[in-house]
Design a protein around this motif. Structure first.
Motif, PDB file in Angstrom:
ATOM      1  N   PHE A  77     -12.116  10.822   8.409  1.00  0.00           N
ATOM      2  CA  PHE A  77     -12.932  10.191   7.377  1.00  0.00           C
ATOM      3  C   PHE A  77     -12.242   8.903   6.932  1.00  0.00           C
ATOM      4  O   PHE A  77     -11.001   8.849   6.845  1.00  0.00           O
ATOM      5  CB  PHE A  77     -13.098  11.108   6.161  1.00  0.00           C
ATOM      6  N   ASP A  78     -13.013   7.888   6.623  1.00  0.00           N
ATOM      7  CA  ASP A  78     -12.434   6.601   6.223  1.00  0.00           C
ATOM      8  C   ASP A  78     -11.513   6.746   5.017  1.00  0.00           C
ATOM      9  O   ASP A  78     -10.458   6.107   4.957  1.00  0.00           O
ATOM     10  CB  ASP A  78     -13.549   5.600   5.906  1.00  0.00           C
ATOM     11  N   ARG A  79     -11.902   7.579   4.053  1.00  0.00           N
ATOM     12  CA  ARG A  79     -11.079   7.721   2.844  1.00  0.00           C
ATOM     13  C   ARG A  79      -9.712   8.292   3.193  1.00  0.00           C
ATOM     14  O   ARG A  79      -8.682   7.824   2.703  1.00  0.00           O
ATOM     15  CB  ARG A  79     -11.769   8.631   1.826  1.00  0.00           C
ATOM     16  N   ASP A  80      -9.693   9.327   4.032  1.00  0.00           N
ATOM     17  CA  ASP A  80      -8.423   9.920   4.461  1.00  0.00           C
ATOM     18  C   ASP A  80      -7.570   8.906   5.213  1.00  0.00           C
ATOM     19  O   ASP A  80      -6.355   8.799   5.004  1.00  0.00           O
ATOM     20  CB  ASP A  80      -8.681  11.117   5.373  1.00  0.00           C
ATOM     21  N   ILE A  81      -8.205   8.173   6.104  1.00  0.00           N
ATOM     22  CA  ILE A  81      -7.475   7.232   6.952  1.00  0.00           C
ATOM     23  C   ILE A  81      -6.882   6.089   6.135  1.00  0.00           C
ATOM     24  O   ILE A  81      -5.719   5.706   6.320  1.00  0.00           O
ATOM     25  CB  ILE A  81      -8.395   6.701   8.070  1.00  0.00           C
ATOM     26  N   SER A  82      -7.661   5.554   5.208  1.00  0.00           N
ATOM     27  CA  SER A  82      -7.148   4.458   4.385  1.00  0.00           C
ATOM     28  C   SER A  82      -6.004   4.938   3.495  1.00  0.00           C
ATOM     29  O   SER A  82      -5.045   4.192   3.237  1.00  0.00           O
ATOM     30  CB  SER A  82      -8.263   3.855   3.533  1.00  0.00           C
ATOM     31  N   ARG A  83      -6.097   6.176   3.040  1.00  0.00           N
ATOM     32  CA  ARG A  83      -5.013   6.744   2.217  1.00  0.00           C
ATOM     33  C   ARG A  83      -3.747   6.906   3.057  1.00  0.00           C
ATOM     34  O   ARG A  83      -2.641   6.612   2.597  1.00  0.00           O
ATOM     35  CB  ARG A  83      -5.471   8.092   1.661  1.00  0.00           C
ATOM     36  N   ALA A  84      -3.900   7.382   4.281  1.00  0.00           N
ATOM     37  CA  ALA A  84      -2.756   7.522   5.191  1.00  0.00           C
ATOM     38  C   ALA A  84      -2.144   6.160   5.487  1.00  0.00           C
ATOM     39  O   ALA A  84      -0.916   5.997   5.494  1.00  0.00           O
ATOM     40  CB  ALA A  84      -3.195   8.201   6.490  1.00  0.00           C
ATOM     41  N   ALA A  85      -3.004   5.168   5.727  1.00  0.00           N
ATOM     42  CA  ALA A  85      -2.520   3.823   6.027  1.00  0.00           C
ATOM     43  C   ALA A  85      -1.721   3.246   4.862  1.00  0.00           C
ATOM     44  O   ALA A  85      -0.675   2.618   5.053  1.00  0.00           O
ATOM     45  CB  ALA A  85      -3.703   2.915   6.354  1.00  0.00           C
ATOM     46  N   GLU A  86      -2.201   3.480   3.641  1.00  0.00           N
ATOM     47  CA  GLU A  86      -1.500   2.992   2.461  1.00  0.00           C
ATOM     48  C   GLU A  86      -0.132   3.662   2.333  1.00  0.00           C
ATOM     49  O   GLU A  86       0.861   3.015   1.965  1.00  0.00           O
ATOM     50  CB  GLU A  86      -2.342   3.279   1.215  1.00  0.00           C
ATOM     51  N   ALA A  87      -0.071   4.952   2.655  1.00  0.00           N
ATOM     52  CA  ALA A  87       1.180   5.698   2.506  1.00  0.00           C
ATOM     53  C   ALA A  87       2.250   5.252   3.494  1.00  0.00           C
ATOM     54  O   ALA A  87       3.441   5.241   3.168  1.00  0.00           O
ATOM     55  CB  ALA A  87       0.916   7.192   2.657  1.00  0.00           C
ATOM     56  N   VAL A  88       1.853   4.897   4.706  1.00  0.00           N
ATOM     57  CA  VAL A  88       2.852   4.562   5.742  1.00  0.00           C
ATOM     58  C   VAL A  88       3.004   3.060   5.974  1.00  0.00           C
ATOM     59  O   VAL A  88       3.747   2.639   6.866  1.00  0.00           O
ATOM     60  CB  VAL A  88       2.516   5.260   7.094  1.00  0.00           C
ATOM     61  N   LYS A  89       2.341   2.249   5.175  1.00  0.00           N
ATOM     62  CA  LYS A  89       2.309   0.813   5.469  1.00  0.00           C
ATOM     63  C   LYS A  89       3.684   0.155   5.439  1.00  0.00           C
ATOM     64  O   LYS A  89       3.912  -0.865   6.111  1.00  0.00           O
ATOM     65  CB  LYS A  89       1.362   0.093   4.513  1.00  0.00           C
ATOM     66  N   ASN A  90       4.629   0.724   4.677  1.00  0.00           N
ATOM     67  CA  ASN A  90       5.959   0.125   4.597  1.00  0.00           C
ATOM     68  C   ASN A  90       6.939   0.742   5.584  1.00  0.00           C
ATOM     69  O   ASN A  90       8.137   0.426   5.555  1.00  0.00           O
ATOM     70  CB  ASN A  90       6.511   0.257   3.175  1.00  0.00           C
TER      71      ASN A  90
END
Length: 515
Positions: A77-90
């Motif tokens: 789901f887009d919401r899950d994916i964007s949340r994952a992306a935010e968490a690992v972006k650094n």
């Protein structure tokens, strides 16, 4: 086909789905740092979209770990994916791992979606994830029970959308090695663009075949294995990292694969995960069990003394077991203590932590003549637990009486939010009486679902490590305490669990779905 096997550790995600294995942010960070020392290739740090707590854990690990890829799981789901992306972006090397069920049973009964809807959702999820990172992994949940034609269609599509790792999940441990290996081999042969992705396997141990199924997948061309320390995981657990690694290393003549793992960090990792989760490692567990390199048979002992290769296919020290068991005593100084911690790979964050550990060591040495390496691991772990705990409750003093023919009685003094209280109770034994006395004051009304004692070393002077699991209002927490006095260790463990119940930041059932 690469000649290197990628080790993907999911202790912090799938392993944490074991009832009672939920970890705090600090505990997850400690394990992640040990996994980095172990040199695992990929650390699946959690399921960022499942809770704010898990999001913060994943983000903290992503910002801390430098030598391993840091991954977050997400549903398609887009919401899950964007949340994952935010968490690992650094993260220095971020990965998003997305999944959706592909078996007819799961699509019909769980997702309530048609095959065509799942197909489109899988493509859309990978396409969206690629906006955030080039390193996207896709898993067909319950892959081992999925229709092969549909599985081929989905995998071809997600690879075309940019998935660079395809992970075949035996979600319910249904696989049999020959059949699971054939599944991986067939998929690689039939999917036209299969050479554009690394193939991976993720197996559960419901029938006791997770390691065998994973190795069958490797022989069929998989070059990533998803696994956990001690085989931790929901139900019967996951593929055991230590067993996979040592099987591939010991039988390199057969598998012909290289690994990046520092195997000397396996036992320290095992002990750390066991201590934090409260899941005791069975003595006859392969590689990391207390008896893994023990020999009782006279014939075996004679053979090993003449040539260890007669009955040992691995060296104990190669996986982190120490050959120097008795190391310190009450006359040992701070320098010797610090040196031995370094030799054991135990790193304390500051001089303050070292000083505190040394004080605890001297206290233990006054009560126990011989200090073993296992004692040092337990001492430092117990210190870390106490430092991390937000001490709503603290043990001040305790005493108990137990006589033949008389009911045991205990008196305790505890500090609750800075105020001291005394309490007493009788019980079926000194441990029961002590825990009842604590409960009489705190009135937690929690249900104890596990009480276990594990001797850290041999002999009557051995420290006992006690694990207590409490459940209340859907929350499941573990408390661990170590002490030469089992009653004191029990009180420590019980209070540790009570503090976790009281701590509102303690995570609760982070994952809502699984592969």
């Amino acid at each position: 086909m690469s000649d290197r096997l990628i080790i993907f550790d999911t202790t912090l995600r799938d392993g944490e789905q074991s009832p009672g294995a939920s970890m705090t942010r600090e505990e997850k960070l400690r394990i992640a740092k040990q996994l980095e020392k172990l040199r695992v290739d990929v650390i699946e740090a959690g399921f960022a979209a499942s809770s704010n707590g898990d999001f913060e854990c994943v983000r903290a690990i992503a910002e801390t770990i430098k030598d391993s890829t840091v991954c977050s799981l997400s549903r398609a789901f887009d919401r899950d994916i964007s949340r994952a992306a935010e968490a690992v972006k650094n993260a220095k090397r971020p990965r998003i791992h997305t999944f959706i069920a592909t078996s007819e049973l799961h699509m019909r009964e769980k997702l309530r979606m048609s095959a065509e809807q799942v197909f489109e959702q899988a493509k859309s999820a990978v396409r969206y994830a690629r906006q955030f990172t080039d390193d996207v992994e896709f898993s067909p949940e319950d892959g081992s029970r999925s229709d092969i034609d549909f599985l081929c269609r989905v995998i071809e599509a997600v690879i075309s959308e940019g998935a660079r790792t395809i992970n075949i999940a035996d979600t319910v441990g249904y696989g049999v090695p020959e059949l699971f290996g054939n599944l991986v081999r067939t998929l690689r042969q039939r999917v036209p663009n299969s050479d554009k992705a690394v193939w991976s396997v993720h197996c559960h141990n419901d029938l006791g075949m997770a390691v065998a199924n994973s190795l069958a997948g490797v022989m069929a061309g998989a070059r990533q294995v998803e696994c956990t320390i001690n085989g931790l995981g929901e139900r019967a657990g996951n593929t055991s990292l230590e067993e996979i690694v040592m099987a591939v290393k010991t039988r390199r003549d057969f598998f012909k694969l290289d690994l990046g793992i520092d195997t000397t960090q396996i036992v320290p990792a095992s002990r750390l995960v066991s201590g934090i989760t409260g899941f005791v490692v069975q003595p006859n567990k392969a590689v990391v069990g207390a008896n893994a390199f023990a020999h009782a048979s006279g014939i075996h002992q004679d053979g090993v003394l003449k040539n260890r290769d007669t009955y040992e296919i691995m060296k104990a020290e190669d996986v982190g077991w120490s050959t120097n068991k008795i190391v310190l005593g009450k006359l040992s100084g701070r320098t010797a203590f610090k040196q031995r911690l370094q030799e054991l790979g135990i790193v304390l964050e500051s001089e303050t932590d070292l000083n505190a550990a040394f004080v605890r060591f001297k206290d233990l040495a006054d009560r126990k003549a011989e200090i073993f390496d296992e004692d040092l691991h337990a001492l430092v772990s117990d210190q870390a637990v106490q430092q991390e705990a937000r001490e709503h409750i603290a043990l001040v003093a305790m005493s108990q009486r137990s006589e033949t023919g008389e009911q045991p009685h205990a008196e305790v003094t505890i500090r609750v939010d800075g105020k001291e209280f005394k309490s007493e109770s009788s019980g079926n034994g000194p441990v029961d009486a002590t825990l009842r006395a604590i409960e009489a004051q705190v009135k937690s009304a929690a249900e104890m679902t596990l009480y276990s004692v594990n001797a850290i070393t041999g002999g009557t002077e051995a420290q006992g490590e006690v694990t207590v699991r409490l459940t209340k209002a859907g929350r499941i927490v573990n408390g661990v305490g170590a002490d030469p006095d089992i009653v004191v260790a029990s009180a420590k463990a019980y209070i540790s669990a009570l503090n976790k119940l009281h701590d509102k930041t303690e995570r609760v059932d982070a994952q809502r779905d699984a592969i």
